[in-house]
Write a protein that holds these residues in place. Structure first.
Motif, PDB file in Angstrom:
ATOM      1  N   SER A 185      -3.373   0.997  -3.648  1.00  0.00           N
ATOM      2  CA  SER A 185      -4.555   1.861  -3.541  1.00  0.00           C
ATOM      3  C   SER A 185      -5.205   2.042  -4.914  1.00  0.00           C
ATOM      4  O   SER A 185      -6.290   2.606  -5.007  1.00  0.00           O
ATOM      5  CB  SER A 185      -4.166   3.214  -2.944  1.00  0.00           C
ATOM      6  N   ASN A 186      -4.558   1.555  -5.963  1.00  0.00           N
ATOM      7  CA  ASN A 186      -5.098   1.702  -7.319  1.00  0.00           C
ATOM      8  C   ASN A 186      -5.943   0.467  -7.664  1.00  0.00           C
ATOM      9  O   ASN A 186      -5.403  -0.627  -7.839  1.00  0.00           O
ATOM     10  CB  ASN A 186      -3.915   1.847  -8.294  1.00  0.00           C
ATOM     11  N   PRO A 187      -7.277   0.646  -7.763  1.00  0.00           N
ATOM     12  CA  PRO A 187      -8.137  -0.521  -8.020  1.00  0.00           C
ATOM     13  C   PRO A 187      -7.753  -1.262  -9.304  1.00  0.00           C
ATOM     14  O   PRO A 187      -7.896  -2.483  -9.378  1.00  0.00           O
ATOM     15  CB  PRO A 187      -9.540   0.089  -8.150  1.00  0.00           C
ATOM     16  N   LYS A 188      -7.236  -0.513 -10.297  1.00  0.00           N
ATOM     17  CA  LYS A 188      -6.878  -1.193 -11.558  1.00  0.00           C
ATOM     18  C   LYS A 188      -5.671  -2.106 -11.359  1.00  0.00           C
ATOM     19  O   LYS A 188      -5.635  -3.223 -11.861  1.00  0.00           O
ATOM     20  CB  LYS A 188      -6.547  -0.148 -12.638  1.00  0.00           C
ATOM     21  N   LEU A 189      -4.686  -1.603 -10.627  1.00  0.00           N
ATOM     22  CA  LEU A 189      -3.511  -2.439 -10.350  1.00  0.00           C
ATOM     23  C   LEU A 189      -3.913  -3.620  -9.458  1.00  0.00           C
ATOM     24  O   LEU A 189      -3.495  -4.762  -9.680  1.00  0.00           O
ATOM     25  CB  LEU A 189      -2.404  -1.595  -9.691  1.00  0.00           C
ATOM     26  N   GLY A 197      -0.844  -1.265   4.251  1.00  0.00           N
ATOM     27  CA  GLY A 197       0.459  -1.258   3.590  1.00  0.00           C
ATOM     28  C   GLY A 197       0.327  -1.737   2.163  1.00  0.00           C
ATOM     29  O   GLY A 197      -0.768  -2.124   1.724  1.00  0.00           O
ATOM     30  N   VAL A 198       1.425  -1.705   1.461  1.00  0.00           N
ATOM     31  CA  VAL A 198       1.424  -2.103   0.042  1.00  0.00           C
ATOM     32  C   VAL A 198       2.690  -2.906  -0.240  1.00  0.00           C
ATOM     33  O   VAL A 198       3.648  -2.865   0.534  1.00  0.00           O
ATOM     34  CB  VAL A 198       1.396  -0.857  -0.883  1.00  0.00           C
ATOM     35  N   MET A 199       2.666  -3.602  -1.365  1.00  0.00           N
ATOM     36  CA  MET A 199       3.903  -4.238  -1.841  1.00  0.00           C
ATOM     37  C   MET A 199       4.552  -3.288  -2.841  1.00  0.00           C
ATOM     38  O   MET A 199       3.862  -2.613  -3.605  1.00  0.00           O
ATOM     39  CB  MET A 199       3.584  -5.571  -2.500  1.00  0.00           C
ATOM     40  N   HIS A 228     -11.381  -4.933  -4.538  1.00  0.00           N
ATOM     41  CA  HIS A 228     -10.709  -3.813  -3.887  1.00  0.00           C
ATOM     42  C   HIS A 228     -11.666  -3.084  -2.948  1.00  0.00           C
ATOM     43  O   HIS A 228     -11.301  -2.704  -1.827  1.00  0.00           O
ATOM     44  CB  HIS A 228     -10.192  -2.863  -4.981  1.00  0.00           C
ATOM     45  N   ALA A 229     -12.924  -2.945  -3.398  1.00  0.00           N
ATOM     46  CA  ALA A 229     -13.907  -2.203  -2.589  1.00  0.00           C
ATOM     47  C   ALA A 229     -14.123  -2.893  -1.239  1.00  0.00           C
ATOM     48  O   ALA A 229     -14.308  -2.227  -0.201  1.00  0.00           O
ATOM     49  CB  ALA A 229     -15.226  -2.105  -3.349  1.00  0.00           C
ATOM     50  N   THR A 230     -14.086  -4.228  -1.238  1.00  0.00           N
ATOM     51  CA  THR A 230     -14.294  -4.958   0.023  1.00  0.00           C
ATOM     52  C   THR A 230     -13.131  -4.701   0.979  1.00  0.00           C
ATOM     53  O   THR A 230     -13.314  -4.496   2.183  1.00  0.00           O
ATOM     54  CB  THR A 230     -14.390  -6.480  -0.251  1.00  0.00           C
ATOM     55  N   ARG A 231     -11.928  -4.717   0.406  1.00  0.00           N
ATOM     56  CA  ARG A 231     -10.736  -4.501   1.242  1.00  0.00           C
ATOM     57  C   ARG A 231     -10.808  -3.118   1.907  1.00  0.00           C
ATOM     58  O   ARG A 231     -10.530  -2.943   3.085  1.00  0.00           O
ATOM     59  CB  ARG A 231      -9.491  -4.603   0.365  1.00  0.00           C
ATOM     60  N   LEU A 232     -11.226  -2.154   1.107  1.00  0.00           N
ATOM     61  CA  LEU A 232     -11.352  -0.788   1.604  1.00  0.00           C
ATOM     62  C   LEU A 232     -12.419  -0.707   2.703  1.00  0.00           C
ATOM     63  O   LEU A 232     -12.221  -0.081   3.755  1.00  0.00           O
ATOM     64  CB  LEU A 232     -11.758   0.084   0.408  1.00  0.00           C
ATOM     65  N   ALA A 233     -13.557  -1.383   2.445  1.00  0.00           N
ATOM     66  CA  ALA A 233     -14.647  -1.369   3.428  1.00  0.00           C
ATOM     67  C   ALA A 233     -14.183  -2.037   4.725  1.00  0.00           C
ATOM     68  O   ALA A 233     -14.548  -1.592   5.826  1.00  0.00           O
ATOM     69  CB  ALA A 233     -15.867  -2.094   2.855  1.00  0.00           C
ATOM     70  N   CYS A 234     -13.366  -3.076   4.607  1.00  0.00           N
ATOM     71  CA  CYS A 234     -12.849  -3.757   5.810  1.00  0.00           C
ATOM     72  C   CYS A 234     -11.986  -2.796   6.624  1.00  0.00           C
ATOM     73  O   CYS A 234     -12.106  -2.720   7.851  1.00  0.00           O
ATOM     74  CB  CYS A 234     -12.014  -4.969   5.414  1.00  0.00           C
ATOM     75  N   LEU A 235     -11.133  -2.050   5.935  1.00  0.00           N
ATOM     76  CA  LEU A 235     -10.271  -1.094   6.653  1.00  0.00           C
ATOM     77  C   LEU A 235     -11.122  -0.072   7.397  1.00  0.00           C
ATOM     78  O   LEU A 235     -10.838   0.309   8.528  1.00  0.00           O
ATOM     79  CB  LEU A 235      -9.342  -0.378   5.669  1.00  0.00           C
ATOM     80  N   LYS A 236     -12.203   0.355   6.732  1.00  0.00           N
ATOM     81  CA  LYS A 236     -13.096   1.338   7.335  1.00  0.00           C
ATOM     82  C   LYS A 236     -13.744   0.748   8.592  1.00  0.00           C
ATOM     83  O   LYS A 236     -13.833   1.404   9.631  1.00  0.00           O
ATOM     84  CB  LYS A 236     -14.149   1.731   6.285  1.00  0.00           C
ATOM     85  N   SER A 237     -14.206  -0.511   8.483  1.00  0.00           N
ATOM     86  CA  SER A 237     -14.851  -1.157   9.644  1.00  0.00           C
ATOM     87  C   SER A 237     -13.875  -1.236  10.814  1.00  0.00           C
ATOM     88  O   SER A 237     -14.236  -0.973  11.960  1.00  0.00           O
ATOM     89  CB  SER A 237     -15.268  -2.594   9.317  1.00  0.00           C
ATOM     90  N   LEU A 238     -12.635  -1.601  10.505  1.00  0.00           N
ATOM     91  CA  LEU A 238     -11.626  -1.735  11.573  1.00  0.00           C
ATOM     92  C   LEU A 238     -11.432  -0.404  12.290  1.00  0.00           C
ATOM     93  O   LEU A 238     -11.378  -0.335  13.522  1.00  0.00           O
ATOM     94  CB  LEU A 238     -10.292  -2.211  10.979  1.00  0.00           C
ATOM     95  N   THR A 278       3.540   1.744 -11.021  1.00  0.00           N
ATOM     96  CA  THR A 278       4.301   2.932 -11.437  1.00  0.00           C
ATOM     97  C   THR A 278       4.658   3.774 -10.204  1.00  0.00           C
ATOM     98  O   THR A 278       4.100   3.570  -9.120  1.00  0.00           O
ATOM     99  CB  THR A 278       3.450   3.811 -12.379  1.00  0.00           C
ATOM    100  N   TYR A 279       5.556   4.743 -10.408  1.00  0.00           N
ATOM    101  CA  TYR A 279       5.869   5.682  -9.319  1.00  0.00           C
ATOM    102  C   TYR A 279       4.610   6.440  -8.900  1.00  0.00           C
ATOM    103  O   TYR A 279       4.426   6.737  -7.727  1.00  0.00           O
ATOM    104  CB  TYR A 279       6.957   6.660  -9.758  1.00  0.00           C
ATOM    105  N   GLU A 280       3.772   6.723  -9.867  1.00  0.00           N
ATOM    106  CA  GLU A 280       2.541   7.448  -9.543  1.00  0.00           C
ATOM    107  C   GLU A 280       1.652   6.593  -8.623  1.00  0.00           C
ATOM    108  O   GLU A 280       1.056   7.101  -7.668  1.00  0.00           O
ATOM    109  CB  GLU A 280       1.799   7.816 -10.826  1.00  0.00           C
ATOM    110  N   ASP A 281       1.596   5.301  -8.895  1.00  0.00           N
ATOM    111  CA  ASP A 281       0.822   4.408  -8.008  1.00  0.00           C
ATOM    112  C   ASP A 281       1.345   4.501  -6.576  1.00  0.00           C
ATOM    113  O   ASP A 281       0.579   4.598  -5.614  1.00  0.00           O
ATOM    114  CB  ASP A 281       0.956   2.937  -8.450  1.00  0.00           C
ATOM    115  N   LEU A 282       2.672   4.446  -6.447  1.00  0.00           N
ATOM    116  CA  LEU A 282       3.265   4.452  -5.102  1.00  0.00           C
ATOM    117  C   LEU A 282       3.031   5.790  -4.400  1.00  0.00           C
ATOM    118  O   LEU A 282       2.755   5.834  -3.193  1.00  0.00           O
ATOM    119  CB  LEU A 282       4.759   4.126  -5.178  1.00  0.00           C
ATOM    120  N   ALA A 283       3.125   6.886  -5.164  1.00  0.00           N
ATOM    121  CA  ALA A 283       2.850   8.202  -4.570  1.00  0.00           C
ATOM    122  C   ALA A 283       1.391   8.241  -4.106  1.00  0.00           C
ATOM    123  O   ALA A 283       1.079   8.732  -3.007  1.00  0.00           O
ATOM    124  CB  ALA A 283       3.138   9.296  -5.595  1.00  0.00           C
TER     125      ALA A 283
END
Ligand code: SAM
Length: 360
Positions: free
Chosen positions: A165-169, A202-204, A182-192, A211-216
């Protein structure tokens, strides 16, 4: 002062700092976390485990994700595209064996012939199963029109991992171009979600730079987005990909595995009625990995029903399990394993996300 770990576990929602604390749990605290998510699962969705017969029908992909073994630039891969009659045969197998649902997954393509082909396949699968087989698709980023066409043709669930969910990562694990935004992926989820799919993401876990903060934040993102299903798993390096360069900076495989279990556990406590898949990548690390995930909160498993001769070519990561087993072997083995994890297979049922039903 921090509240006690036991008090924290009784909460139903958490701050980012609390999630980080849970994700770092070890020993007795980790055990207590797993016990709590197991109890939440039983109370809210029961012990049923639903099958999604997985057909990885093609490894042809236009994307170049830096972590993925079937990325377009990997010239060492034998590319394949399973013929439609073989895909339909696999669907028939899933239907006849009372799987309830199947997943069509492949590398990403979006040319018109491909879009039409998927439409036809969806219609054919619905027809051959008298509308009884539920269908999830996972074929990456597409236009809203394409998603709508596939929905109208019979798909009702879509899995598109946000990866992070972190665009930088995200930008560190993808090429820097507009095909991988990243913005396209997000827009796709919204369309769905807008179209009415049961929407999964989901995430890897254990990526370089993560970082742990990314995962949280990933967990908070899933809650905020109000997703219906999740498939998340450990990142496993592949030596024919650019991210392999960072292999020495990664958490060891066992730590990535445990952290994935804790991610599933925390998410189950927060999102009590969503569907959570037990990722195949867990089994690549621990032979009983998927069963362990079922025990602590997951409720979906995806037996591989891809024709055996092509399985070895869908290697997203190394050490992928079950690449030399036929679909029948896979089912028998799965049943024993699920019983071992105190689960009961929901044969012949779609096993839709209860969250989707209550959200709608
Ligand atoms: N093309 C579709 C998409 O992008 O959603 C589906 C296929 S894609 C290969 C499926 C998932 O595999 C990705 O979302 C990614 O999270 C996972 N994956 C790829 N490479 C991986 C790796 N090295 N370790 C773990 N998971 C990986």
């Amino acid at each position: 002062m921090d509240i006690s770990f036991d008090t924290l576990l009784q909460k139903d929602s958490f701050t980012k700092e609390e999630i980080i604390r849970l994700l770092k749990a070890s020993g007795e605290q980790e055990k207590a976390l797993f016990k709590r998510s197991h109890d939440v699962k039983l109370k809210h969705i029961g012990n049923k485990v639903y099958f999604r017969g997985l057909v990885e029908f093609s490894n042809i992909c236009k994307k170049d994700c830096l972590y993925c073994g079937i990325r377009a630039s990997n010239k060492m891969v034998n590319r394949y595209d399973i013929a439609d009659d073989q895909i339909l045969k696999a669907a028939k197998f899933a239907h006849e064996h009372n799987y309830g649902s199947m997943v069509l997954q492949a590398g990403e393509r979006s040319d018109p012939a491909f879009v039409d082909r998927i439409c036809q396949l969806l219609k054919d699968i619905k027809k051959l199963s008298n509308n009884e087989l539920g269908i999830t698709i996972s074929i990456g980023e597409q236009t809203k029109e394409t998603y709508q066409k596939w929905f109208d043709a019979g798909a009702h669930r879509y899995l598109l991992r946000i990866e992070s969910s972190n665009p930088k990562l995200y930008s560190k694990i993808h090429p820097d171009n507009k095909e991988h935004a990243h913005a396209t992926r997000l827009a796709c989820l919204k369309s769905l979600q807008d179209i009415g799919y049961q929407t999964g993401t989901g995430v890897m876990i254990g990526l370089p730079f993560q970082t742990y903060e990314d995962l949280a934040n990933d967990i908070l993102f899933m809650k905020e987005f109000d997703i219906d299903m999740v498939g998340m798993g450990p990142f496993i390096e592949h030596d024919q990909t650019p991210l392999y360069e960072y292999k020495d900076d990664l958490m060891n495989l066992n730590d990535r595995f445990r952290l994935t279990l804790r991610m599933i556990s925390v998410l189950r406590i927060i999102m009590k009625d969503i569907n959570i898949a037990s990722a195949t990548a867990l089994q690549a690390i621990d032979p009983l990995g998927r069963e362990k995930a079922l025990k602590i909160g997951a409720n979906i498993i995806m037996p591989n029903i891809t024709p055996t001769q092509e399985r070895a070519n869908y290697l997203l990561y190394q050490n992928k399990p079950c690449i030399d087993e036929g679909a029948d072997d896979c089912t028998n083995c799965m049943e024993a394993r699920i019983n071992m994890a105190d689960g009961e297979i929901g044969y012949g049922q779609w096993g839709d996300s209860l969250h989707y039903k209550s959200r709608r």
